[in-house]
Write a protein that holds these residues in place. Structure first.
Motif, PDB file in Angstrom:
ATOM      1  N   LYS A 191       0.889  -1.113  -0.132  1.00 20.36           N
ATOM      2  CA  LYS A 191      -0.106  -0.422   0.024  1.00 20.36           C
ATOM      3  C   LYS A 191       0.811   1.375   0.012  1.00 20.36           C
ATOM      4  N   LEU A 192       1.065   2.038  -0.703  1.00 23.71           N
ATOM      5  CA  LEU A 192       1.576   3.328  -1.664  1.00 23.71           C
ATOM      6  C   LEU A 192       1.413   4.576  -0.996  1.00 23.71           C
ATOM      7  N   THR A 193       1.807   5.101  -0.151  1.00 23.74           N
ATOM      8  CA  THR A 193       1.385   6.714  -0.102  1.00 23.74           C
ATOM      9  C   THR A 193       2.434   7.515   0.382  1.00 23.74           C
ATOM     10  N   PHE A 194       2.157   8.966  -0.690  1.00 23.13           N
ATOM     11  CA  PHE A 194       3.071   9.936  -0.460  1.00 23.13           C
ATOM     12  C   PHE A 194       2.789  10.687   1.168  1.00 23.13           C
ATOM     13  N   THR A 244       6.725  -0.685  -9.580  1.00 21.69           N
ATOM     14  CA  THR A 244       5.404  -0.244 -10.154  1.00 21.69           C
ATOM     15  C   THR A 244       5.783   1.120 -10.399  1.00 21.69           C
ATOM     16  N   GLU A 245       5.303   1.992 -11.418  1.00 26.14           N
ATOM     17  CA  GLU A 245       5.334   3.216 -12.215  1.00 26.14           C
ATOM     18  C   GLU A 245       4.817   4.258 -11.732  1.00 26.14           C
ATOM     19  N   TYR A 246       5.645   5.814 -11.449  1.00 24.65           N
ATOM     20  CA  TYR A 246       5.217   6.542 -11.740  1.00 24.65           C
ATOM     21  C   TYR A 246       5.282   7.737 -12.768  1.00 24.65           C
ATOM     22  N   GLU A 247       4.797   8.683 -12.873  1.00 24.57           N
ATOM     23  CA  GLU A 247       4.962   9.665 -13.474  1.00 24.57           C
ATOM     24  C   GLU A 247       4.596  11.026 -12.917  1.00 24.57           C
ATOM     25  N   VAL A 248       5.994  12.780 -14.154  1.00 21.78           N
ATOM     26  CA  VAL A 248       5.836  13.702 -13.098  1.00 21.78           C
ATOM     27  C   VAL A 248       4.401  14.633 -14.134  1.00 21.78           C
ATOM     28  N   VAL A 249       3.098  15.735 -13.556  1.00 20.29           N
ATOM     29  CA  VAL A 249       2.361  15.736 -14.062  1.00 20.29           C
ATOM     30  C   VAL A 249       2.530  17.739 -13.434  1.00 20.29           C
ATOM     31  N   TYR A 250       2.991  18.409 -14.783  1.00 19.41           N
ATOM     32  CA  TYR A 250       2.838  19.892 -15.468  1.00 19.41           C
ATOM     33  C   TYR A 250       2.026  20.349 -15.248  1.00 19.41           C
ATOM     34  N   ARG A 262      -6.088  -0.060 -12.993  1.00 20.76           N
ATOM     35  CA  ARG A 262      -4.985   0.798 -11.435  1.00 20.76           C
ATOM     36  C   ARG A 262      -5.149   1.813 -10.669  1.00 20.76           C
ATOM     37  N   GLU A 263      -5.135   2.273  -9.762  1.00 20.00           N
ATOM     38  CA  GLU A 263      -4.951   2.909  -8.509  1.00 20.00           C
ATOM     39  C   GLU A 263      -3.976   3.772  -8.686  1.00 20.00           C
ATOM     40  N   GLU A 264      -4.325   5.262  -8.472  1.00 23.72           N
ATOM     41  CA  GLU A 264      -3.505   5.967  -9.026  1.00 23.72           C
ATOM     42  C   GLU A 264      -3.420   6.659  -7.242  1.00 23.72           C
ATOM     43  N   ILE A 265      -2.149   7.499  -7.037  1.00 22.04           N
ATOM     44  CA  ILE A 265      -2.067   8.515  -6.106  1.00 22.04           C
ATOM     45  C   ILE A 265      -0.739   9.253  -6.363  1.00 22.04           C
ATOM     46  N   TRP A 266      -1.511  10.846  -5.472  1.00 20.82           N
ATOM     47  CA  TRP A 266      -1.178  12.299  -5.951  1.00 20.82           C
ATOM     48  C   TRP A 266      -0.088  12.394  -4.803  1.00 20.82           C
ATOM     49  N   PHE A 278       3.732  14.216  -8.600  1.00 21.03           N
ATOM     50  CA  PHE A 278       4.341  13.230  -9.303  1.00 21.03           C
ATOM     51  C   PHE A 278       2.951  12.673  -8.740  1.00 21.03           C
ATOM     52  N   LYS A 279       2.811  11.417  -9.856  1.00 21.45           N
ATOM     53  CA  LYS A 279       1.562  10.103  -9.481  1.00 21.45           C
ATOM     54  C   LYS A 279       2.026   9.189  -9.401  1.00 21.45           C
ATOM     55  N   ALA A 280       1.831   8.131  -8.818  1.00 17.14           N
ATOM     56  CA  ALA A 280       2.199   6.827  -8.739  1.00 17.14           C
ATOM     57  C   ALA A 280       1.056   5.660  -8.430  1.00 17.14           C
ATOM     58  N   TYR A 281       1.183   5.097  -8.888  1.00 14.36           N
ATOM     59  CA  TYR A 281       0.114   3.822  -9.068  1.00 14.36           C
ATOM     60  C   TYR A 281       0.087   3.205  -8.470  1.00 14.36           C
ATOM     61  N   GLN A 282      -0.721   2.824  -7.598  1.00 12.77           N
ATOM     62  CA  GLN A 282      -0.689   0.944  -6.949  1.00 12.77           C
ATOM     63  C   GLN A 282      -0.690  -0.132  -7.895  1.00 12.77           C
ATOM     64  N   ARG A 283       0.389  -1.019  -6.405  1.00  3.65           N
ATOM     65  CA  ARG A 283       0.322  -2.679  -7.722  1.00  3.65           C
ATOM     66  C   ARG A 283      -0.930  -3.027  -7.868  1.00  3.65           C
ATOM     67  N   PRO A 284      -0.418  -3.981  -9.220  1.00  2.00           N
ATOM     68  CA  PRO A 284      -1.698  -4.307  -9.546  1.00  2.00           C
ATOM     69  C   PRO A 284      -2.434  -5.919  -8.897  1.00  2.00           C
ATOM     70  N   GLY A 285      -4.340  -5.367  -9.357  1.00  2.00           N
ATOM     71  CA  GLY A 285      -4.944  -5.567  -7.732  1.00  2.00           C
ATOM     72  C   GLY A 285      -5.218  -5.087  -6.731  1.00  2.00           C
TER      73      GLY A 285
END
Length: 269
Positions: free
Chosen positions: A64-67, A98-104, A162-166, A147-154
């Motif tokens: 369970k990922l969280t910023f 897992t993956e993450y992105e930078v949004v501008y 895929r659930e996103e966290i910001w 920053f936007k990250a994705y929880q693990r599949p499932g």
């Protein structure tokens, strides 16, 4: 007779034995068939469950990922600046990354529905339980970043999406820095002026006793000069009086001499 009876009995027993054997074989066959059928079903069911549970990347590992940070961050900079966000795994160990992105969002954005532009994509290595890692990006433009990250599949048994966290919002502002620098320049000028005034005041405080002393000396010199002038005038007056007396005396003496000569000449005649 006895031999015939014994032969008949032996034949009868043989038939019973054969029948019993056939019956036993039949029961054994039915039992074996039922056992084989049930085992086969169980085997295939177990095989299906096992193959489903061990497929890599298709089941949730309990992570369970969280910023960590949530408050907006303001950066006053006109130059490229490194922005960061910390992410923590509050669940079980991740079995894979897992993956993450930078949004501008640009500074001139006026559309609240604008979801931002993805300007960077990266990967997060597996994170252990309660571990924290730092995501980093080199921001080069004014605007807002997340920053936007994705929880693990499932995640939470949701295998469809895929659930996103910001992360928190990071605002990079060059104007603010310029204003800050301008204000700092004004403050520096004020401080410099204040320092100069203090220096002048100190110099004046140092020069004041000197000036006072010079004025006192000047005053004393004037008084001394006036005194000397007065004395000189007095001396001159005395000298003139003495000169007059001397001149008067000399005139009287001369007159006496002339008179005495005149009297002498009269007597001679």
């Amino acid at each position: 007779m006895r031999s015939l009876r014994s032969v008949k009995k032996s034949k009868k027993y043989k038939k019973l034995i054969v029948f019993a054997q056939i019956l036993a074989i039949w029961y054994a066959s039915i039992l074996s068939l039922s056992l084989v059928t049930s085992d086969t079903v169980a085997y295939f069911n177990d095989s299906k469950k096992t193959s489903f549970s061990i497929q890599s990347g298709t089941w949730w590992d309990g992570s369970k990922l969280t910023f960590v940070k949530h408050n907006t961050e303001n950066i006053k900079s006109c130059e490229p600046h490194s922005i960061t966000a910390q992410i923590k795994n509050e669940g079980f160990d991740m079995m894979d990354g897992t993956e993450y992105e930078v949004v501008y969002w640009p500074t001139d954005n006026r559309n609240p529905q604008h979801k931002g532009d993805v300007i960077y994509e990266g990967a997060i290595d597996p994170i252990g339980k309660n571990e924290i890692v730092t995501l980093q990006f080199e921001a080069e433009k004014e605007g807002s970043y997340k920053f936007k990250a994705y929880q693990r599949p499932g995640f939470n048994d949701n295998y469809d999406t895929r659930e996103e966290i910001w992360s928190h919002k990071i605002m990079m502002n060059c104007k603010g820095k310029q204003e800050k620098e301008a204000n700092s320049d004004v403050v520096e000028e004020v401080e410099e002026s204040k320092e100069e005034a203090e220096i002048i005041e100190k110099e004046e405080n140092v020069e004041a006793p000197i000036i006072e002393e010079e004025e006192i000396n000047r005053k004393e010199e004037k008084e001394e000069s006036a005194k000397n002038s007065k004395e000189e005038a007095t001396d001159k007056s005395v000298n003139e009086e003495e000169k007059e007396v001397m001149e008067t005396s000399s005139d009287d003496s001369l007159e006496e001499i002339v008179n005495s000569q005149s009297e002498k000449e009269g007597e001679d005649e």
